[in-house]
Motif scaffolding. Structure first.
Motif, PDB file in Angstrom:
ATOM      1  N   VAL A   1       6.101  -4.757  -8.856  1.00 27.85           N
ATOM      2  CA  VAL A   1       4.985  -4.811  -9.806  1.00 27.85           C
ATOM      3  C   VAL A   1       3.997  -3.689  -9.521  1.00 27.85           C
ATOM      4  CG1 VAL A   1       2.986  -6.154 -10.562  1.00 27.85           C
ATOM      5  CG2 VAL A   1       5.196  -7.285 -10.258  1.00 27.85           C
ATOM      6  N   VAL A   2       3.649  -3.509  -8.260  1.00 26.86           N
ATOM      7  CA  VAL A   2       2.691  -2.462  -7.888  1.00 26.86           C
ATOM      8  C   VAL A   2       3.249  -1.076  -8.209  1.00 26.86           C
ATOM      9  CG1 VAL A   2       1.524  -1.348  -5.939  1.00 26.86           C
ATOM     10  CG2 VAL A   2       1.514  -3.847  -6.152  1.00 26.86           C
ATOM     11  N   LEU A   3       4.519  -0.840  -7.923  1.00 24.92           N
ATOM     12  CA  LEU A   3       5.142   0.435  -8.254  1.00 24.92           C
ATOM     13  C   LEU A   3       5.039   0.728  -9.749  1.00 24.92           C
ATOM     14  CD1 LEU A   3       8.381   0.251  -6.057  1.00 24.92           C
ATOM     15  CD2 LEU A   3       6.556   1.962  -5.830  1.00 24.92           C
ATOM     16  N   ALA A   4       5.335  -0.292 -10.567  1.00 25.40           N
ATOM     17  CA  ALA A   4       5.306  -0.115 -12.015  1.00 25.40           C
ATOM     18  C   ALA A   4       3.894   0.144 -12.525  1.00 25.40           C
ATOM     19  CB  ALA A   4       5.895  -1.351 -12.696  1.00 25.40           C
ATOM     20  N   VAL A   5       2.933  -0.635 -12.038  1.00 22.21           N
ATOM     21  CA  VAL A   5       1.548  -0.527 -12.519  1.00 22.21           C
ATOM     22  C   VAL A   5       0.927   0.793 -12.092  1.00 22.21           C
ATOM     23  CG1 VAL A   5      -0.776  -1.469 -12.261  1.00 22.21           C
ATOM     24  CG2 VAL A   5       1.157  -3.005 -12.664  1.00 22.21           C
TER      25      VAL A   5
ATOM     26  N   ALA B   1      -3.341  -4.815  -9.446  1.00 27.60           N
ATOM     27  CA  ALA B   1      -2.518  -4.153  -8.439  1.00 27.60           C
ATOM     28  C   ALA B   1      -3.302  -3.939  -7.150  1.00 27.60           C
ATOM     29  CB  ALA B   1      -2.009  -2.816  -8.980  1.00 27.60           C
ATOM     30  N   ILE B   2      -4.550  -3.502  -7.269  1.00 26.60           N
ATOM     31  CA  ILE B   2      -5.392  -3.300  -6.092  1.00 26.60           C
ATOM     32  C   ILE B   2      -5.722  -4.633  -5.437  1.00 26.60           C
ATOM     33  CG2 ILE B   2      -7.634  -2.449  -5.294  1.00 26.60           C
ATOM     34  CD1 ILE B   2      -7.487  -0.360  -7.554  1.00 26.60           C
ATOM     35  N   PHE B   3      -5.974  -5.639  -6.267  1.00 22.22           N
ATOM     36  CA  PHE B   3      -6.282  -6.985  -5.754  1.00 22.22           C
ATOM     37  C   PHE B   3      -5.114  -7.522  -4.921  1.00 22.22           C
ATOM     38  CE2 PHE B   3      -7.675 -11.333  -5.672  1.00 22.22           C
ATOM     39  CZ  PHE B   3      -9.033 -11.310  -5.939  1.00 22.22           C
ATOM     40  N   SER B   4      -3.883  -7.223  -5.342  1.00 21.35           N
ATOM     41  CA  SER B   4      -2.700  -7.705  -4.627  1.00 21.35           C
ATOM     42  C   SER B   4      -2.699  -7.258  -3.173  1.00 21.35           C
ATOM     43  CB  SER B   4      -1.420  -7.196  -5.307  1.00 21.35           C
ATOM     44  OG  SER B   4      -1.263  -7.765  -6.574  1.00 21.35           O
ATOM     45  N   VAL B   5      -3.174  -6.041  -2.940  1.00 21.00           N
ATOM     46  CA  VAL B   5      -3.238  -5.530  -1.573  1.00 21.00           C
ATOM     47  C   VAL B   5      -4.467  -6.080  -0.859  1.00 21.00           C
ATOM     48  CG1 VAL B   5      -3.351  -3.471  -0.135  1.00 21.00           C
ATOM     49  CG2 VAL B   5      -2.065  -3.422  -2.288  1.00 21.00           C
ATOM     50  N   TRP B   6      -5.623  -5.926  -1.498  1.00 25.73           N
ATOM     51  CA  TRP B   6      -6.879  -6.229  -0.822  1.00 25.73           C
ATOM     52  C   TRP B   6      -7.022  -7.706  -0.444  1.00 25.73           C
ATOM     53  CZ3 TRP B   6     -10.541  -4.576   2.084  1.00 25.73           C
ATOM     54  CH2 TRP B   6     -11.683  -5.362   2.262  1.00 25.73           C
ATOM     55  N   HIS B   7      -6.648  -8.630  -1.354  1.00 29.39           N
ATOM     56  CA  HIS B   7      -6.924 -10.038  -1.041  1.00 29.39           C
ATOM     57  C   HIS B   7      -6.048 -10.544   0.102  1.00 29.39           C
ATOM     58  CE1 HIS B   7      -3.894 -12.448  -3.779  1.00 29.39           C
ATOM     59  NE2 HIS B   7      -3.302 -11.469  -3.145  1.00 29.39           N
ATOM     60  N   ASN B   8      -4.911  -9.902   0.347  1.00 27.63           N
ATOM     61  CA  ASN B   8      -4.116 -10.267   1.517  1.00 27.63           C
ATOM     62  C   ASN B   8      -4.761  -9.752   2.804  1.00 27.63           C
ATOM     63  OD1 ASN B   8      -1.405 -11.649   0.810  1.00 27.63           O
ATOM     64  ND2 ASN B   8      -1.647 -10.095  -0.769  1.00 27.63           N
ATOM     65  N   VAL B   9      -5.413  -8.602   2.730  1.00 26.33           N
ATOM     66  CA  VAL B   9      -6.133  -8.073   3.890  1.00 26.33           C
ATOM     67  C   VAL B   9      -7.344  -8.945   4.197  1.00 26.33           C
ATOM     68  CG1 VAL B   9      -7.457  -6.111   4.773  1.00 26.33           C
ATOM     69  CG2 VAL B   9      -5.357  -5.718   3.459  1.00 26.33           C
ATOM     70  N   SER B  10      -8.169  -9.209   3.186  1.00 23.61           N
ATOM     71  CA  SER B  10      -9.376 -10.006   3.408  1.00 23.61           C
ATOM     72  C   SER B  10      -9.036 -11.445   3.764  1.00 23.61           C
ATOM     73  CB  SER B  10     -10.265  -9.976   2.156  1.00 23.61           C
ATOM     74  OG  SER B  10      -9.620 -10.604   1.051  1.00 23.61           O
ATOM     75  N   GLY B  11      -8.011 -12.000   3.107  1.00 28.74           N
ATOM     76  CA  GLY B  11      -7.623 -13.383   3.386  1.00 28.74           C
ATOM     77  C   GLY B  11      -7.115 -13.566   4.802  1.00 28.74           C
ATOM     78  N   SER B  12      -6.279 -12.649   5.250  1.00 28.56           N
ATOM     79  CA  SER B  12      -5.750 -12.757   6.611  1.00 28.56           C
ATOM     80  C   SER B  12      -6.839 -12.516   7.650  1.00 28.56           C
ATOM     81  CB  SER B  12      -4.592 -11.784   6.808  1.00 28.56           C
ATOM     82  OG  SER B  12      -5.007 -10.449   6.566  1.00 28.56           O
TER      83      SER B  12
ATOM     84  N   LEU C   1       0.830  -1.203   0.000  1.00 30.09           N
ATOM     85  CA  LEU C   1       0.000   0.000   0.000  1.00 30.09           C
ATOM     86  C   LEU C   1       0.867   1.257   0.000  1.00 30.09           C
ATOM     87  CD1 LEU C   1      -2.934   0.992   0.133  1.00 30.09           C
ATOM     88  CD2 LEU C   1      -2.730   1.006   2.628  1.00 30.09           C
ATOM     89  N   ILE C   2       1.917   1.257   0.807  1.00 34.39           N
ATOM     90  CA  ILE C   2       2.842   2.399   0.851  1.00 34.39           C
ATOM     91  C   ILE C   2       3.544   2.568  -0.499  1.00 34.39           C
ATOM     92  CG2 ILE C   2       4.988   3.261   1.878  1.00 34.39           C
ATOM     93  CD1 ILE C   2       4.075   1.949   4.507  1.00 34.39           C
ATOM     94  N   ALA C   3       3.941   1.440  -1.094  1.00 33.24           N
ATOM     95  CA  ALA C   3       4.586   1.499  -2.408  1.00 33.24           C
ATOM     96  C   ALA C   3       3.654   2.116  -3.445  1.00 33.24           C
ATOM     97  CB  ALA C   3       5.011   0.100  -2.835  1.00 33.24           C
ATOM     98  N   GLY C   4       2.383   1.717  -3.401  1.00 37.77           N
ATOM     99  CA  GLY C   4       1.414   2.273  -4.334  1.00 37.77           C
ATOM    100  C   GLY C   4       1.240   3.771  -4.152  1.00 37.77           C
ATOM    101  N   ALA C   5       1.231   4.205  -2.896  1.00 35.65           N
ATOM    102  CA  ALA C   5       1.090   5.640  -2.613  1.00 35.65           C
ATOM    103  C   ALA C   5       2.288   6.425  -3.137  1.00 35.65           C
ATOM    104  CB  ALA C   5       0.929   5.854  -1.106  1.00 35.65           C
ATOM    105  N   ILE C   6       3.475   5.864  -2.975  1.00 32.45           N
ATOM    106  CA  ILE C   6       4.687   6.525  -3.473  1.00 32.45           C
ATOM    107  C   ILE C   6       4.652   6.637  -4.995  1.00 32.45           C
ATOM    108  CG2 ILE C   6       7.191   6.280  -3.734  1.00 32.45           C
ATOM    109  CD1 ILE C   6       7.204   4.944  -0.947  1.00 32.45           C
ATOM    110  N   ALA C   7       4.248   5.550  -5.656  1.00 31.98           N
ATOM    111  CA  ALA C   7       4.172   5.559  -7.120  1.00 31.98           C
ATOM    112  C   ALA C   7       3.132   6.546  -7.618  1.00 31.98           C
ATOM    113  CB  ALA C   7       3.857   4.158  -7.631  1.00 31.98           C
ATOM    114  N   LEU C   8       2.028   6.674  -6.879  1.00 35.92           N
ATOM    115  CA  LEU C   8       0.974   7.608  -7.267  1.00 35.92           C
ATOM    116  C   LEU C   8       1.422   9.047  -7.097  1.00 35.92           C
ATOM    117  CD1 LEU C   8      -1.989   7.724  -8.215  1.00 35.92           C
ATOM    118  CD2 LEU C   8      -2.666   7.803  -5.804  1.00 35.92           C
ATOM    119  N   ALA C   9       2.224   9.294  -6.060  1.00 36.93           N
ATOM    120  CA  ALA C   9       2.695  10.650  -5.783  1.00 36.93           C
ATOM    121  C   ALA C   9       3.801  11.087  -6.734  1.00 36.93           C
ATOM    122  CB  ALA C   9       3.185  10.748  -4.338  1.00 36.93           C
ATOM    123  N   THR C  10       4.674  10.150  -7.121  1.00 45.01           N
ATOM    124  CA  THR C  10       5.799  10.486  -8.006  1.00 45.01           C
ATOM    125  C   THR C  10       5.909   9.459  -9.133  1.00 45.01           C
ATOM    126  OG1 THR C  10       7.349   9.228  -6.632  1.00 45.01           O
ATOM    127  CG2 THR C  10       7.081  11.569  -6.121  1.00 45.01           C
TER     128      THR C  10
END
Length: 326
Positions: free
Chosen positions: A206-210, A286-297, A20-29
């Motif tokens: 992968v998330v950073l790139a996407v 990319a969003i699924f990568s974050v969310w399914h680990n949250v819901s799965g855990s 999630l942090i990686a995605g935020a960094i990629a979105l910001a820059t």
């Protein structure tokens, strides 16, 4: 190695937050990660090599012992999730590109993070590992066919090119990893504790790139895509359990099928979307990568506090050494 294990455990526990942090960094820059999209297939190849190195011949024994359970689980994997992806995308009116991304997520095989979740959920881990392995081996054939069937009329897609991509990105690295474990078992055992770290680093890349490659699209339709992904995942978890129950499977098997169906190899979906469509098509993955680990855990934690009475789960084994992949 104890230090490595502790670091791996920490990274695995906070995987969703790291991504999630990686995605935020990629979105910001986003300009910081220009050109990273070309490396997505390579990153996934490294992850899948790690998955192959965690496999053992014994993981496939369940095929002969309980073929019905495995057949049911894999059939649910490759029918429920593709149809759910297509239906939810059309229900929410997503663009053709984002619809393709949703369908790619649905047509992907299971990810090995699901094995860890099933173990923690007191589910049938042997069935989970077998489902992940078999669905991964079937993916080069089934994924292109399903994508062609569900996307073919909306966007140009070549089943043969998808097949070759999955063979190169998934099948070859997994088989190579399995061979390495058979030929050099001691060497693999020495590095197996590093695999979760490598997997998390890979999917973070992968998330950073996407996200960087589709930042403008994410800013305009991010909430809608997030809603679609959550619906997709939750519906998969729910219907996977329902199918197991309707077919008279024991509770441990229902839990395994639920988590296996709901958790996808979204890294593969992101790689295929990036190569064959565009970075925007990889957003759902990319969003699924974050969310399914949250819901799965979360689901695993809930089930872990509810022991299964009267069921002897002798087939369960410790999956905690498996490489965590999306």
């Amino acid at each position: 190695m104890n230090t490595v294990r502790r670091i791996s455990a920490f990274v695995g526990r906070w995987f969703a937050l790291i991504v999630l942090i990686a995605g935020a960094i990629a979105l910001a820059t986003p300009s910081t990660f220009d050109g990273w999209a070309a490396q997505v297939p390579l990153l996934l190849q490294i992850i899948m090599l790690g998955m192959g190195m965690t496999l053992r011949p014994g993981d496939f024994v369940i095929i002969g012992r309980r073929p019905w359970a495995l057949l049911l689980g894999v059939a649910a994997q490759f029918t429920l999730m593709p149809l759910l992806g297509w239906s939810i995308a059309h229900l929410l009116g997503l663009s053709a590109v984002l619809t393709a991304g949703m369908i790619l997520v649905g047509c992907a095989p299971g990810g090995t993070a699901s094995n860890v979740m099933v173990f923690l959920a007191r589910g049938d881990t042997a069935l989970s590992v077998a489902m992940t392995s078999v669905s991964t081996l079937l993916a080069p054939v089934l994924t292109p066919l399903l994508v062609l069937l569900l996307i073919g009329e909306d966007l140009p897609v070549s089943a043969s090119e998808l097949f070759l991509s999955i063979v190169k990105i998934v099948l070859v690295p997994v088989l190579l990893g399995l061979v390495l474990r058979l030929v050099f078992p001691r060497l693999v055992e020495r590095v197996v504790d590093l695999l979760p770290l490598i997997s998390v680093a890979g999917i973070t890349g992968v998330v950073l790139a996407v996200v960087a490659g589709s930042a403008s699209t994410l800013l305009s339709v991010g909430l809608l895509v997030f809603a679609a992904v959550v619906l997709h995942n939750v519906a998969g978890l729910t219907l996977g359990y329902a199918v197991g129950r309707l077919c008279g499977m024991p509770v441990s098997s229902r839990r395994a099928i639920s988590i296996e169906v709901g958790m996808q190899n979204s890294g593969l979906a992101a790689a295929l979307a990036t190569v064959h469509f565009s970075p925007a098509a990889a957003l759902p993955a990319a969003i699924f990568s974050v969310w399914h680990n949250v819901s799965g855990s979360t689901l695993a934690s809930y089930w872990s506090r509810r022991p299964i009475e009267g069921e002897d789960i002798t087939s369960r084994h410790d999956a905690s050494g498996a490489a965590i992949t999306p």
